[in-house]
Structure formats: structure tokens, C-alpha cells
Design a protein around this motif. Structure first.
Motif, PDB file in Angstrom:
ATOM      1  N   LEU A  14       0.767  -1.165   0.160  1.00 15.42           N
ATOM      2  CA  LEU A  14      -0.019   0.101   0.063  1.00 15.42           C
ATOM      3  C   LEU A  14       0.873   1.248   0.122  1.00 15.42           C
ATOM      4  CD1 LEU A  14      -2.551  -1.314   2.824  1.00 15.42           C
ATOM      5  CD2 LEU A  14      -3.006  -0.967   0.520  1.00 15.42           C
ATOM      6  N   LYS A  16       1.556   4.926   1.524  1.00 11.54           N
ATOM      7  CA  LYS A  16       1.332   5.474   2.756  1.00 11.54           C
ATOM      8  C   LYS A  16       0.100   6.331   2.972  1.00 11.54           C
ATOM      9  CE  LYS A  16       6.305   6.109   3.325  1.00 11.54           C
ATOM     10  NZ  LYS A  16       6.546   4.768   4.055  1.00 11.54           N
ATOM     11  N   TYR A  19      -2.773   3.334   3.108  1.00 14.31           N
ATOM     12  CA  TYR A  19      -2.767   2.775   4.448  1.00 14.31           C
ATOM     13  C   TYR A  19      -3.467   3.805   5.408  1.00 14.31           C
ATOM     14  CZ  TYR A  19      -0.627   0.886   8.626  1.00 14.31           C
ATOM     15  OH  TYR A  19      -0.745   0.348  10.063  1.00 14.31           O
ATOM     16  N   LYS A  23      -6.924   2.859   7.507  1.00 11.86           N
ATOM     17  CA  LYS A  23      -7.034   2.711   9.059  1.00 11.86           C
ATOM     18  C   LYS A  23      -8.277   3.790   9.408  1.00 11.86           C
ATOM     19  CE  LYS A  23      -4.137   1.858  11.782  1.00 11.86           C
ATOM     20  NZ  LYS A  23      -4.006   0.583  12.779  1.00 11.86           N
ATOM     21  N   LEU A  43      -3.335  -5.024   7.216  1.00  9.50           N
ATOM     22  CA  LEU A  43      -2.558  -3.624   7.790  1.00  9.50           C
ATOM     23  C   LEU A  43      -1.355  -3.878   8.421  1.00  9.50           C
ATOM     24  CD1 LEU A  43      -5.294  -0.824   8.238  1.00  9.50           C
ATOM     25  CD2 LEU A  43      -4.047  -1.312   6.046  1.00  9.50           C
ATOM     26  N   ALA A  46       1.269  -5.205   6.125  1.00  7.20           N
ATOM     27  CA  ALA A  46       1.230  -4.498   4.910  1.00  7.20           C
ATOM     28  C   ALA A  46       2.720  -3.867   4.681  1.00  7.20           C
ATOM     29  CB  ALA A  46       0.184  -3.416   4.902  1.00  7.20           C
ATOM     30  N   GLN A  48       4.571  -0.664   3.224  1.00 11.79           N
ATOM     31  CA  GLN A  48       4.115   0.845   2.777  1.00 11.79           C
ATOM     32  C   GLN A  48       5.154   1.250   1.749  1.00 11.79           C
ATOM     33  OE1 GLN A  48       2.483   3.370   5.701  1.00 11.79           O
ATOM     34  NE2 GLN A  48       2.597   1.697   7.184  1.00 11.79           N
ATOM     35  N   GLY A 105      -4.183  -3.477  -2.669  1.00 14.51           N
ATOM     36  CA  GLY A 105      -2.960  -3.984  -2.182  1.00 14.51           C
ATOM     37  C   GLY A 105      -2.531  -5.242  -2.613  1.00 14.51           C
TER      38      GLY A 105
END
Length: 131
Positions: A14, A16, A19, A23, A43, A46, A48, A105
């Protein structure tokens, strides 16, 4: 029985910004408990990256994705955009839609399991291209 986490075993990649968007979406409690738990697990593991380092075959904002239902063999094409840019009349879908959240992702070739309208479905990502 394969659990959702076992099926979606590859870590997602992902940006940033994506991400942070995911969230925030979790914080707003707009997902089923199962999908919320899956997204949180993804997540946590993940990778980033900055936008320029995102591989071209990973589902993200600004991608056209062909998926295949592994049960029926039916294929669908989605054009994912940011939530504020997606318009049904233009044939585009928000990356925060159920299908977008399931696929974001993951790279081309991945198999993803997600709960849609109370039913578990499994899809293979057939192709990903930038739009």
C-alpha cells in the motif's frame, strides 16, 4: 475449512496515503466484524511504499482490475478511484467499496476471500492495469 487469513496470505502493498485511508475507514466502523478483522490483519503485515514505488500490478487507486469468481468462473472489471472521484455513471468504483477493500494492495494473480453481503466469496485477480 480455510480461514479468511489463510486464504489472503500474501502481504498487501500500500501507499502511505492508502494505508492511512484504510485505517480511518476501520475507525469509522463501516465493515462487518469479519472484514474489519481481516483488514486490520492485512494492515499489520502490509508493506508501505511511496506512490512511485508501487508495483504496476498491485490493486490501488487508479487501476482497472479484472477479477474472477472462483466458484462461478464469472469475470468482472472494476475501475477503482478515490472515494471522492468515483462515479457510477462513469463506470468507476470507490476503492472503499466492498470489492475495492477486498482487492486493494493485492497483486495480479492473488486469490482473495472476503465477506460480501453476509456471504464469503473467493476471487482471483486476473489482471491489473493503470487507468
Amino acid at each position: 475449512m480455510t480461514t479468511i487469513n489463510e486464504m489472503n496470505e500474501s502481504p498487501v502493498i500500500l501507499t502511505k496515503g492508502m494505508y492511512d485511508l484504510l485505517k480511518d475507514h476501520i475507525r469509522r466502523k463501516k465493515l462487518s466484524k469479519l472484514n474489519e478483522a481481516e483488514l486490520e490483519a492485512q494492515l499489520r503485515k502490509a508493506t508501505q511504499v511511496v506512490t512511485r514505488d508501487l508495483p504496476p500490478d498491485v490493486v490501488a487507486i487508479g487501476t482497472m482490475v479484472t477479477v474472477q469468481d472462483t466458484t462461478t468462473g464469472e469475470q468482472e472489471v472494476f475501475k477503482f478511484l478515490a472515494p471522492d472521484r468515483a462515479r457510477k455513471k462513469n463506470g468507476t468504483v470507490s476503492i472503499l467499496s466492498p470489492m475495492g477493500l477486498a482487492m486493494v494492495g493485492y497483486p495480479e494473480g492473488a486469490t482473495v476471500q472476503w465477506e460480501f453481503e453476509g456471504r464469503m466469496k473467493t476471487y482471483e485477480i486476473v489482471s491489473v492495469s493503470r487507468i
